[in-house]
Design an enzyme around this catalytic site. Structure first.
Site, PDB file in Angstrom:
ATOM      1  N   GLU A  56      21.695 149.883  87.385  1.00 37.16           N
ATOM      2  CA  GLU A  56      22.486 151.107  87.529  1.00 37.16           C
ATOM      3  C   GLU A  56      22.950 151.557  86.145  1.00 37.16           C
ATOM      4  OE1 GLU A  56      23.714 149.823  92.038  1.00 37.16           O
ATOM      5  OE2 GLU A  56      25.310 150.059  90.577  1.00 37.16           O
ATOM      6  N   GLU A 211      30.481 155.412  93.442  1.00 39.14           N
ATOM      7  CA  GLU A 211      29.024 155.535  93.614  1.00 39.14           C
ATOM      8  C   GLU A 211      28.640 156.924  93.129  1.00 39.14           C
ATOM      9  OE1 GLU A 211      26.915 153.251  94.623  1.00 39.14           O
ATOM     10  OE2 GLU A 211      28.207 151.731  95.527  1.00 39.14           O
TER      11      GLU A 211
HETATM   12 ZN   LIG Z   1      25.823 149.101  92.529  1.00 34.27          ZN
END
Ligand SMILES: [Zn+2]
Length: 324
Positions: A56, A211
């Protein structure tokens, strides 16, 4: 200047382990760990983490840029901060994790797994975070923003999760997430093993997991997509007014249930690439398995993190209801 990301990618130790910049002192506390303390008094002390999932990359780049701007005095530091790049080995491999998901290992859960570098890292992050908060000015309010990007698309593209907690949710944290132009806030209904559960439970920190869109490799991110979160974090670090929200009202959800995978024949009634916040109406089938089918029993429910491929016994999705 400490270039935390380059040091981490190249597995290097900085020439200097600690030092002083114009407005703050800093200590490199080991791989992917940098602590900065303003020379003046401060009212907030915060953990800013990314890369608990190694692939990420956008939030990792975002933190790296913020660190750069602190050292070059483009950004003034007014809070105490611990920067954390969570899983360095997975970051170097461009992988979510090597053996086990580190964001299921906190609150001591690493003790239930076979010991490896990821369980050791989780234990180490707990130690370093503990020291960081214990050494901060006791009257400073504690915060934790843990930055992620999601595996799948999302009908509400950017959102934050709050760990289940018994103390009240911090108003400034909520205001900051609204200012970051998030689409939704999700409140957990049960204790978990995430990094933010750990800081909320152990230190009563105001903690949230963000997120921020889809995971992409280093260099492939358009950081402009993360501009609102970046602006918000910079305002918080400099203790300046939060940016104005540009979107409509934020939507709020609570977790009401999890769908458990109980046997190998488990199937979700969703296409493999169904986005987060896909909905089911009352009576619709959500999942089938020998142990019993799972049917929506509320007027409308939303599903978050659907994943039929988890190991048997684990959670294959969260069921949400909207809070009006
Ligand atoms: Zn994550």
């Amino acid at each position: 200047m400490v270039d935390l990301l380059t040091l981490t990618l190249e597995q290097q130790v900085p020439v200097q382990m600690q030092g002083e910049s114009a407005g703050f002192t800093w200590q490199w506390l080991g791989e992917g760990l940098l602590q900065c303390t303003p020379k003046t008094s401060y009212v907030k002390t915060m953990v800013l983490s990314a890369g608990i999932h190694g692939n990420e990359t956008a939030p990792i780049e975002l933190l790296s840029q913020i660190i750069h701007d602190l050292f070059t005095e483009r950004l003034v530091l007014a809070v105490r901060v611990l920067f954390v790049l969570g899983n360095p080995e997975a970051i170097r491999h461009g992988a979510r994790y090597l053996e086990n998901d580190m964001n299921r290992m906190f609150c001591g859960a690493y003790q239930n797994l076979i010991q490896d570098q990821e369980t050791e890292r989780a234990a180490h992050l707990e130690q370093v975070t503990t020291q960081f908060f214990e050494q901060s000015q006791p009257q400073a309010q504690r915060y934790h923003y843990d930055l992620h990007t999601a595996i799948r698309a999302s009908l509400l593209p950017v959102f934050a999760l709050f760990p289940y907690q018994t103390h009240a949710y911090d108003e400034f944290l909520i205001q900051s997430l609204k200012a970051a132009d998030l689409d939704a806030l999700v409140y957990h209904n049960a204790a978990g093993k995430t990094f933010t559960h750990f800081t909320a439970e152990k230190f009563q920190a105001a903690s949230s997991t963000l997120e921020l869109g889809k995971a992409k490799p280093f260099g492939a991110n358009d950081l402009a997509e993360f501009a609102s979160t970046d602006l918000m974090l910079r305002a918080v670090l400099a203790d300046q007014a939060l940016p104005a929200r540009l979107k409509g009202p934020i939507r709020q959800f609570k977790v009401v249930d999890s769908v458990l995978k109980q046997s190998d024949d488990f199937q979700l009634n969703l296409s493999a690439d169904a986005p987060n916040f896909s909905t089911f109406q009352k009576g619709e089938l959500i999942a089938t398995q020998q142990a019993g089918n799972y049917v929506a029993h509320d007027q409308q429910v939303w599903i978050l993190f659907p994943n039929p491929n988890v190991k048997t016994g684990l959670r294959a999705g969260l069921i949400l209801k909207e809070i009006k």
